[in-house]
Design a protein around this motif. Structure first.
Motif, PDB file in Angstrom:
ATOM      1  N   PHE A 505       0.828  -1.203   0.000  1.00 15.15           N
ATOM      2  CA  PHE A 505       0.000   0.000   0.000  1.00 15.15           C
ATOM      3  C   PHE A 505       0.864   1.255   0.000  1.00 15.15           C
ATOM      4  N   LEU A 508       2.321   1.682  -3.437  1.00 12.62           N
ATOM      5  CA  LEU A 508       1.322   2.216  -4.362  1.00 12.62           C
ATOM      6  C   LEU A 508       1.223   3.733  -4.251  1.00 12.62           C
ATOM      7  N   THR A 542      -5.767   4.791 -12.237  1.00 12.78           N
ATOM      8  CA  THR A 542      -5.432   3.453 -11.740  1.00 12.78           C
ATOM      9  C   THR A 542      -6.696   2.681 -11.359  1.00 12.78           C
ATOM     10  N   GLY A 543      -7.702   3.391 -10.875  1.00 13.60           N
ATOM     11  CA  GLY A 543      -8.961   2.741 -10.548  1.00 13.60           C
ATOM     12  C   GLY A 543      -9.589   2.071 -11.750  1.00 13.60           C
ATOM     13  N   ILE A 546      -7.787  -1.144 -12.330  1.00 14.75           N
ATOM     14  CA  ILE A 546      -8.203  -2.146 -11.345  1.00 14.75           C
ATOM     15  C   ILE A 546      -9.548  -2.752 -11.735  1.00 14.75           C
ATOM     16  N   THR A 576     -15.012  -0.248  -6.004  1.00 13.54           N
ATOM     17  CA  THR A 576     -13.604  -0.360  -5.625  1.00 13.54           C
ATOM     18  C   THR A 576     -12.728   0.490  -6.531  1.00 13.54           C
ATOM     19  N   GLY A 577     -12.953   0.404  -7.843  1.00 13.56           N
ATOM     20  CA  GLY A 577     -12.198   1.252  -8.762  1.00 13.56           C
ATOM     21  C   GLY A 577     -12.435   2.729  -8.491  1.00 13.56           C
ATOM     22  N   PHE A 580     -10.382   3.768  -5.426  1.00  9.86           N
ATOM     23  CA  PHE A 580      -8.968   3.932  -5.769  1.00  9.86           C
ATOM     24  C   PHE A 580      -8.745   5.197  -6.586  1.00  9.86           C
ATOM     25  N   MET A 583      -8.683   7.969  -3.933  1.00  9.58           N
ATOM     26  CA  MET A 583      -7.475   7.940  -3.106  1.00  9.58           C
ATOM     27  C   MET A 583      -6.247   8.393  -3.888  1.00  9.58           C
ATOM     28  N   LEU A 584      -6.009   7.751  -5.022  1.00 11.93           N
ATOM     29  CA  LEU A 584      -4.790   8.041  -5.775  1.00 11.93           C
ATOM     30  C   LEU A 584      -4.867   9.402  -6.446  1.00 11.93           C
TER      31      LEU A 584
END
Length: 606
Positions: A505, A508, A542-543, A546, A576-577, A580, A583-584
């Motif tokens: 994590f 990442l 990135t999501g 994923i 979930t994607g 992410f 977050m990112l």
């Protein structure tokens, strides 16, 4: 195909909110095991059944035509257990501590042809059952299926009507429980006429043995009978791959900061000293690159309220993800306990809502936002609304198919109450503090009223290319480990290497920050000052990678099937994607902002 009918009515008792949410510290076999005396009754709870390859498709055990008491009494469950699809009910099995039982009759049954067909379909879909003894799960298959040959083809279906329970104890505590059909022959369900009634007698045996193991957590991994596989090895390939990528990116960014930027700063400052007698406009006309856009690089972007909401919710999920991993590392809850992570995630999400409100409102006020109430509403809705819509569809599918994953009305009201009384108020409180503590943006460069014209950009500096590069590199750093995460969430693995997960994590986030800085530098070098949203989208993509991986995992790496499992998998994979991305995107934006402040603060300007 669903072979079970609608669930029977169960009693979901209201428990105090704090007990439901904080019931995560119980560690079976360490502090919470029950102490027995010889001959004391040991309650065996039946829980759920479902297809082996569809972990999220579960049904109540008593929905099958099995031995069932006249009055079903359910066990009070924690919130996490209910969210995990558990519906524990007392069984007809009579077990006493340290007393062996040999082939005791459980019940006699007369099954109609429809009930036999229901069992046949369940066995063909590899249905397994789950019982619980003293908080220890016991799992086994409902029946036996054998297929052999092509010509002639044989297809045999058998039902296990006898179960051998093996329990191990140490002193006055139960350490281990398992069920076996190793020495049992299945009762054939083949060759029955449509009007024939099948008579069955269910029996069971109980064997106790003493063990030297003092605690359940001391047992060797995999000693639970191996019903579900476990992943215990450290994934060195994933770690080495991630470390190499991090070192390359950090080195690349270091070269930019130490060499390229140093040369740029030296050249720009030297040129400015040599042209100090002229005007700043003359300087702009004689040079190009990131220096020339210093009057536009801090020009606030469009849709600033939405940008601040993204940053606020992204910061909240960064805190939430870090908190769960740290709690697991510190042993604050047992990850093997039913619903422990679900309870911890709900509790942390509610408490971290203050972070989203603070970050969003604080930055919104810094960049000149005036409608801070609307900003708070947007922040609190940015994740909760998509989540509610997705959950509504998934829960409706579960409800229509009679799955125990469909939440009872009392649980839905409890979750809604938690959000209304804890999550939303904390978002507002955080927003108030963020607004009141916000200072001016304090840009190193003064922004002109008229925006500079952006020159045509080459194709490799387009938003799409930046999103591809910025999303693929962080994804490649976690791609190997991502398989084991998916195998844990959507499969039967049990992931316990939380130290490795924390390390991955951190990798990442580091990769996301480094690639964001590099892409932002390339964008500014092309005299394109629209970096605000670009920095969020570049690494936040990135999501999307994923989610694409989740499609690949479903099609090529799993055996999941059916409408219930498919709707839940893709619904929550989209969420979930999205998480992410938030977050990112947040990490990427603040890394780029820090970098841009650094380079323009160190630049001499009139």
């Amino acid at each position: 195909m669903t072979v079970l009918g609608y669930p029977r009515r169960w009693s979901c008792q209201w428990l105090p909110v704090l007990i439901l949410l904080l019931d995560t510290g119980h560690r079976p076999g360490v502090h919470g095991a029950t102490h027995y005396k010889a001959g004391d009754p040991v309650i065996l709870y039946v829980n759920k059944v479902g297809p082996y390859h569809n972990p999220q498709e579960t049904y109540h055990y008593y929905q099958l035509p099995v031995c069932c008491p006249e009055k079903i009494r359910h066990k009070s469950l924690s919130l996490g257990e209910v969210l995990d699809g558990d519906r524990m009910a007392e069984s007809l099995y009579e077990i006493r501590f340290r007393e062996n039982v040999e082939k005791r009759v459980l019940c006699h049954m007369q099954l109609s042809s429809a009930q036999v067909e229901q069992l046949r379909q369940a066995i063909e879909e590899l249905y397994y059952f789950e019982f619980v003894v003293d908080d220890l799960p016991i799992r086994g298959f409902v029946g036996y299926m054998e297929e052999s040959g092509f010509l002639p083809h044989s297809h045999k279906i058998g039902l296990w009507t006898h179960l051998d329970f093996h329990l191990e104890f140490h002193g006055d505590r139960i350490i281990f429980a398992n069920v076996s059909v190793r020495d049992v022959k299945p009762h054939s369900l083949d060759g029955l006429r449509s009007d024939e009634v099948l008579g069955l007698t269910h029996t069971y045996s109980v064997r106790w043995s003493e063990t030297a193991v003092e605690h359940r957590s001391d047992r060797r991994r995999g000693d639970d009978g191996g019903f579900f596989p476990r992943t215990l090895e450290i994934h060195w390939l994933s770690i080495i791959n991630s470390m190499v990528l991090v070192f390359l990116l950090v080195g690349f960014v270091a070269v930019i900061l130490m060499r390229v930027l140093r040369n740029d700063l030296a050249r720009y400052n030297l040129d400015e000293e040599s042209t100090s007698g002229g005007s700043g406009d003359d300087f702009d006309q004689s040079d190009n690159g990131w220096k020339i856009i210093h009057t536009d690089v801090f020009r606030f972007p469009p849709y600033r309220g939405l940008l601040c909401a993204v940053l606020g919710v992204g910061a909240q999920f960064l805190a939430l993800g870090t908190g769960i991993i740290v709690m697991a590392l510190l042993g604050m809850f047992n990850v093997h306990r039913h619903g422990a992570i679900n309870s911890a995630a709900i509790l942390l999400y509610a408490l971290t809502c203050c972070i989203s409100g603070y970050v969003s409102s604080h930055f919104y006020r810094q960049i000149g936002g005036e409608r801070w109430v609307w900003n708070i509403i947007l922040t609190t809705s940015l994740f909760s609304v998509p989540f509610f819509l997705t959950w509504s569809v998934v829960n409706s599918v579960h409800w229509a198919n009679g799955s125990t994953q469909a939440l009872p009305a009392t649980t839905i009201l409890l979750l809604l109450t938690v959000w209304l009384l804890v999550g939303f108020p904390l978002t507002v409180i955080g927003g108030i503090f963020g607004k009141n503590n916000a200072s001016s943006f304090d840009a190193p460069c003064r922004t002109k009223n008229i925006a500079r014209e952006i020159p045509p950009q080459p194709w490799y500096k387009s938003t799409l290319i930046h999103m591809t590069v910025g999303g693929f590199l962080p994804f490649s750093a976690i791609s190997v480990e991502l398989y084991y995460i998916f195998a844990t969430v959507w499969g039967r693995e049990q992931y316990t290497l939380y130290g490795i997960l924390f390390f991955v994590f951190a990798i990442l986030l580091s990769v996301g920050a480094c690639i964001s800085i590099a892409l932002t530098y390339f964008q500014l070098s092309g005299e394109d000052y629209r970096w605000w949203w670009r920095s969020v989208l570049s690494v936040g993509s990135t999501g999307l990678f994923i989610f694409l991986y989740s499609v690949f995992y479903y099609a090529r790496r799993s055996n999941m099937s059916g409408a219930v499992q498919t709707v839940e998998f893709f619904g929550y994979s989209l969420l979930t994607g999205y998480v992410f991305f938030l977050m990112l995107g947040t990490i990427s934006f603040f890394s780029s902002l820090k970098f841009i402040r650094y380079i323009y603060v160190n630049l001499k300007m009139d």
